[in-house]
Design a protein around this motif. Structure first.
Motif, mmCIF file in Angstrom:
data_model
loop_
_atom_site.group_PDB
_atom_site.id
_atom_site.type_symbol
_atom_site.label_atom_id
_atom_site.label_comp_id
_atom_site.label_asym_id
_atom_site.label_seq_id
_atom_site.Cartn_x
_atom_site.Cartn_y
_atom_site.Cartn_z
ATOM 1 N N ASP A 3 0.827 -1.201 0.000
ATOM 2 C CA ASP A 3 0.000 0.000 0.000
ATOM 3 C C ASP A 3 0.865 1.256 0.000
ATOM 4 O O ASP A 3 0.551 2.246 -0.663
ATOM 5 C CB ASP A 3 -0.936 0.006 1.214
ATOM 6 C CG ASP A 3 -1.982 -1.104 1.135
ATOM 7 O OD1 ASP A 3 -2.259 -1.545 0.002
ATOM 8 O OD2 ASP A 3 -2.493 -1.522 2.181
ATOM 9 N N ILE A 6 2.222 1.763 -3.466
ATOM 10 C CA ILE A 6 1.175 2.256 -4.365
ATOM 11 C C ILE A 6 0.974 3.755 -4.177
ATOM 12 O O ILE A 6 0.842 4.512 -5.150
ATOM 13 C CB ILE A 6 -0.143 1.488 -4.116
ATOM 14 C CG1 ILE A 6 0.008 0.035 -4.581
ATOM 15 C CG2 ILE A 6 -1.296 2.152 -4.857
ATOM 16 C CD1 ILE A 6 -1.197 -0.829 -4.278
ATOM 17 N N LYS A 7 0.959 4.211 -2.918
ATOM 18 C CA LYS A 7 0.799 5.642 -2.651
ATOM 19 C C LYS A 7 1.983 6.430 -3.194
ATOM 20 O O LYS A 7 1.820 7.477 -3.823
ATOM 21 C CB LYS A 7 0.653 5.874 -1.152
ATOM 22 C CG LYS A 7 -0.680 5.401 -0.577
ATOM 23 C CD LYS A 7 -0.758 5.684 0.915
ATOM 24 C CE LYS A 7 -2.085 5.200 1.489
ATOM 25 N NZ LYS A 7 -2.182 5.454 2.948
ATOM 26 N N LEU A 10 1.707 6.568 -6.914
ATOM 27 C CA LEU A 10 0.663 7.506 -7.322
ATOM 28 C C LEU A 10 1.160 8.944 -7.219
ATOM 29 O O LEU A 10 0.971 9.745 -8.148
ATOM 30 C CB LEU A 10 -0.572 7.308 -6.449
ATOM 31 C CG LEU A 10 -1.733 8.290 -6.687
ATOM 32 C CD1 LEU A 10 -2.261 8.166 -8.114
ATOM 33 C CD2 LEU A 10 -2.848 8.049 -5.677
ATOM 34 N N TYR A 11 1.810 9.278 -6.125
ATOM 35 C CA TYR A 11 2.340 10.631 -5.950
ATOM 36 C C TYR A 11 3.402 10.943 -6.995
ATOM 37 O O TYR A 11 3.490 12.081 -7.500
ATOM 38 C CB TYR A 11 2.918 10.795 -4.546
ATOM 39 C CG TYR A 11 1.888 10.715 -3.448
ATOM 40 C CD1 TYR A 11 0.577 11.110 -3.673
ATOM 41 C CD2 TYR A 11 2.223 10.215 -2.184
ATOM 42 C CE1 TYR A 11 -0.377 11.026 -2.666
ATOM 43 C CE2 TYR A 11 1.271 10.132 -1.167
ATOM 44 C CZ TYR A 11 -0.024 10.535 -1.423
ATOM 45 O OH TYR A 11 -0.964 10.459 -0.425
ATOM 46 N N THR A 12 4.198 9.942 -7.332
ATOM 47 C CA THR A 12 5.242 10.142 -8.340
ATOM 48 C C THR A 12 4.646 10.504 -9.689
ATOM 49 O O THR A 12 5.078 11.453 -10.361
ATOM 50 C CB THR A 12 6.100 8.874 -8.472
ATOM 51 O OG1 THR A 12 6.716 8.580 -7.218
ATOM 52 C CG2 THR A 12 7.170 9.053 -9.537
ATOM 53 N N HIS A 13 3.627 9.752 -10.103
ATOM 54 C CA HIS A 13 2.986 10.027 -11.396
ATOM 55 C C HIS A 13 2.251 11.360 -11.375
ATOM 56 O O HIS A 13 2.272 12.106 -12.372
ATOM 57 C CB HIS A 13 2.028 8.895 -11.753
ATOM 58 C CG HIS A 13 2.721 7.638 -12.195
ATOM 59 N ND1 HIS A 13 3.498 7.568 -13.323
ATOM 60 C CD2 HIS A 13 2.754 6.390 -11.655
ATOM 61 C CE1 HIS A 13 3.976 6.351 -13.472
ATOM 62 N NE2 HIS A 13 3.543 5.618 -12.470
ATOM 63 N N LEU A 14 1.605 11.687 -10.271
ATOM 64 C CA LEU A 14 0.897 12.969 -10.172
ATOM 65 C C LEU A 14 1.867 14.144 -10.265
ATOM 66 O O LEU A 14 1.585 15.145 -10.929
ATOM 67 C CB LEU A 14 0.110 13.037 -8.867
ATOM 68 C CG LEU A 14 -1.132 12.137 -8.781
ATOM 69 C CD1 LEU A 14 -1.772 12.245 -7.404
ATOM 70 C CD2 LEU A 14 -2.142 12.503 -9.865
ATOM 71 N N SER A 154 4.977 -0.672 -13.115
ATOM 72 C CA SER A 154 4.614 0.665 -13.586
ATOM 73 C C SER A 154 5.570 1.144 -14.661
ATOM 74 O O SER A 154 5.155 1.764 -15.653
ATOM 75 C CB SER A 154 4.622 1.641 -12.406
ATOM 76 O OG SER A 154 4.450 2.963 -12.847
ATOM 77 N N THR A 158 4.282 2.254 -18.348
ATOM 78 C CA THR A 158 4.438 3.627 -18.832
ATOM 79 C C THR A 158 5.345 3.696 -20.053
ATOM 80 O O THR A 158 5.105 4.508 -20.964
ATOM 81 C CB THR A 158 5.017 4.518 -17.718
ATOM 82 O OG1 THR A 158 6.207 3.911 -17.187
ATOM 83 C CG2 THR A 158 4.023 4.693 -16.591
#
Length: 209
Positions: A3, A6-7, A10-14, A154, A158
């Protein structure tokens, strides 16, 4: 642990998406008459720089592949230089591929090379940040069932998505070459010229003034 990864992912892609948005608005504060359409070459360089910088900072901060071994300064410098060489090789390789697919060899060479740079930024730079200049690790990640973590999964997705997006972005170009916003002198790639057919890949029939 999963988890948390995953967070972080997510922050990296954002943040990478946010860096692309910043590359659109921040340069207009310092450069006169800056716009994506009129100064697109400048924007490609800025966007590549923004995305590369954000990737480096994020992967250094998150450190998804932590190693217990402490490396010396000379090893880190050598590793960094290898990464730079790999990035340049990726840019030139993509440039050659685009030319083989029909991009002009001499004319618009800067545009073609910057397209290779931006594609390398979205494909090669994340691989270098996560895997380093390790060809065996690259082959393992992009081989069948070679992914061992969510970060590598990921990375695989990508990178493939960037290639597919580049292809799909070029595919519709021949569909509107009769339109006034297209250029006016016909160009064909050497292969299509020998076959007497229009090129429908990355080297479409283009008209230039």
């Amino acid at each position: 642990m999963k988890d948390t990864d995953i967070k972080r992912l997510l922050y990296t892609h954002l943040l990478c998406i946010f860096s692309i948005i910043l590359s659109v608005f921040i340069p207009s504060l310092f450069l006169e008459n800056f716009s994506i359409l009129e100064t697109h070459l400048t924007w490609l360089c800025i966007c590549s720089g923004f995305v590369t910088a954000v990737n480096l900072v994020l992967y250094l901060a998150v450190k998804p592949n932590t190693s217990s071994k402490r490396s010396s300064l000379s090893h880190k410098v050598t590793r960094f230089l290898k990464c730079c060489i790999y990035f340049l090789m990726s840019c030139f390789s993509f440039h050659v591929i685009f030319v083989l697919y029909g991009a002009p060899l001499i004319e618009l060479a800067l545009e073609t090379f910057l397209f290779a740079v931006i594609l390398s930024t979205f494909t090669t730079v994340p691989c270098l940040c996560l895997l380093g200049p390790n060809l065996k690790a690259w082959l393992r990640v992009f081989s069948r069932n070679g992914v061992s973590s969510i970060w590598e999964n990921s990375l695989q997705m990508t990178t493939i998505s960037s290639f597919v997006g580049a292809w799909l972005g070029a595919l519709p170009i021949p569909l509107d070459w009769e339109r006034p916003w297209q250029m006016t002198v016909e160009r064909k790639c050497s292969i299509c010229r020998s076959l007497h057919v229009p090129c429908m890949g990355l080297g479409p029939v283009i008209r230039v003034t």
